[in-house]
Design an enzyme around this catalytic site. Sequence first.
Site, PDB file in Angstrom:
ATOM      1  N   VAL A 210       0.872  -1.184   0.000  1.00 53.73           N
ATOM      2  CA  VAL A 210       0.000   0.000   0.000  1.00 53.73           C
ATOM      3  C   VAL A 210       0.899   1.222   0.000  1.00 53.73           C
ATOM      4  CG1 VAL A 210      -1.805   1.286   1.197  1.00 53.73           C
ATOM      5  CG2 VAL A 210      -1.775  -1.211   1.327  1.00 53.73           C
ATOM      6  N   HIS A 211       0.819   2.043  -1.046  1.00 50.08           N
ATOM      7  CA  HIS A 211       1.706   3.209  -1.060  1.00 50.08           C
ATOM      8  C   HIS A 211       1.110   4.441  -1.724  1.00 50.08           C
ATOM      9  CE1 HIS A 211       2.343   2.041  -5.255  1.00 50.08           C
ATOM     10  NE2 HIS A 211       2.833   3.238  -5.450  1.00 50.08           N
ATOM     11  N   ARG A 212       0.047   4.283  -2.514  1.00 50.11           N
ATOM     12  CA  ARG A 212      -0.458   5.440  -3.260  1.00 50.11           C
ATOM     13  C   ARG A 212      -1.047   6.493  -2.329  1.00 50.11           C
ATOM     14  NH1 ARG A 212      -0.589   5.298  -8.780  1.00 50.11           N
ATOM     15  NH2 ARG A 212      -0.101   3.280  -9.716  1.00 50.11           N
ATOM     16  N   ARG A 245       6.725   5.938   2.871  1.00 48.52           N
ATOM     17  CA  ARG A 245       5.615   6.892   2.963  1.00 48.52           C
ATOM     18  C   ARG A 245       4.488   6.329   3.816  1.00 48.52           C
ATOM     19  NH1 ARG A 245       3.522  10.560  -0.866  1.00 48.52           N
ATOM     20  NH2 ARG A 245       1.308  10.979  -0.598  1.00 48.52           N
ATOM     21  N   ASP A 285      -2.162  -1.662  -4.105  1.00 46.47           N
ATOM     22  CA  ASP A 285      -2.639  -0.515  -4.880  1.00 46.47           C
ATOM     23  C   ASP A 285      -1.616  -0.137  -5.949  1.00 46.47           C
ATOM     24  OD1 ASP A 285      -0.651   0.698  -3.373  1.00 46.47           O
ATOM     25  OD2 ASP A 285      -1.994   2.055  -2.285  1.00 46.47           O
TER      26      ASP A 285
END
Length: 375
Positions: A210-212, A245, A285
């Site tokens: 998950v990074h967006r 992030r 994602d």
Amino acid sequence: MKIVTIVGARPQFIKAAAVSRAIERRNEIKPETRLREVLVHTGQHYDQNMSDVFFKELSIPKPDYHLGIGSGPQGKQTGRMLETVEEVLQQEKPDWVLVYGDTNSTLAGALAAAKLHIPVAHVEAGLRSFNRRMPEEVNRVLTDHVSSLLFCPTAVSVKNLLAEGIREGVIDIGDVMYDCLLYYRQRIDPSLATLRSLEILPEQYVLATVHRAENADSAERLSAIFSAFGEIGQRLPVLLAVHPRTRQYIQKYGIVVPLNVRLIEPLSYMQMIEMEANARVIVTDSGGVQKEAYFMGVPCLTVRDETEWVETVESGANVLCGAQQERICAEFQACMDREKQQIPVVGFGDGQAAQRIVEALEENRVGGNGIGFEG
């Protein structure tokens, strides 16, 4: 002929490795007219796990320029890249600038080249999620509209460009990531060293990324995704490869990580392929991970509201779940209730996309070095 390749994020390193190999093969065949590639790393991904390890593992040549931009707000980061990339291009005076994907590095490289009247070639042109709130969507649309060669991975991406009135220079060359997977999957450590180091068995875990910004920056969405992970983890442990992030926002929002969710460091490309190939289900994602799951026949749940890789959804291999806990859990249960099956890979080329890119750059050379450097 001189080509300046601009990269800055891990998916771009992987794609660039395939094209660099194709350039090397071409030079071995025609040494009398060698192509010269100048590699520029913006530094968008800059730590060991997100950058350096990829250059070593994929045998990518050391960058000729490392701009060291680092992280920052979208506008500031892109602006700094634009300024420094322009200086490199004025010095190198290439015949082509080659950019990949949809990051700020992509847009900065394309804009800097366009303003200097240097032809831009865009790998993964024509992708559209049709969500202009995504920074990636803005980057890819703008890049496409200043590019002279648009290397499309699928027929759908060609249609997207035609719908926007872009017809010149559009080529369906196949997917460079498919080239990469075919090449590197044969080189996975047969001892499954990554799985053994994590003390996990094949098909006995869920792999997640998950990074967006739409997920990581939203307390509501990120909390819902982690709640889904906690429920999924009651059946199979969830291994989440944590982007820096995302780790920051987990701490910022005070999100409690369920006991059956393991946070692991970002994986190298070879480690990621090993983990993807042996996962029971993948939750992500990431556009690249969606495709890799499809290529390897692993069920994928995409925690986004839309995807630019609609072909994977239409094949039945990938399901869009948004950030809705109930939907994610229900689709996970559906995956567990049916046998894994390899869905034929259709529409992503034959593994020769990188070679076609090199051929097209040669065939469409505009002119000598230093086009339009007045200014």
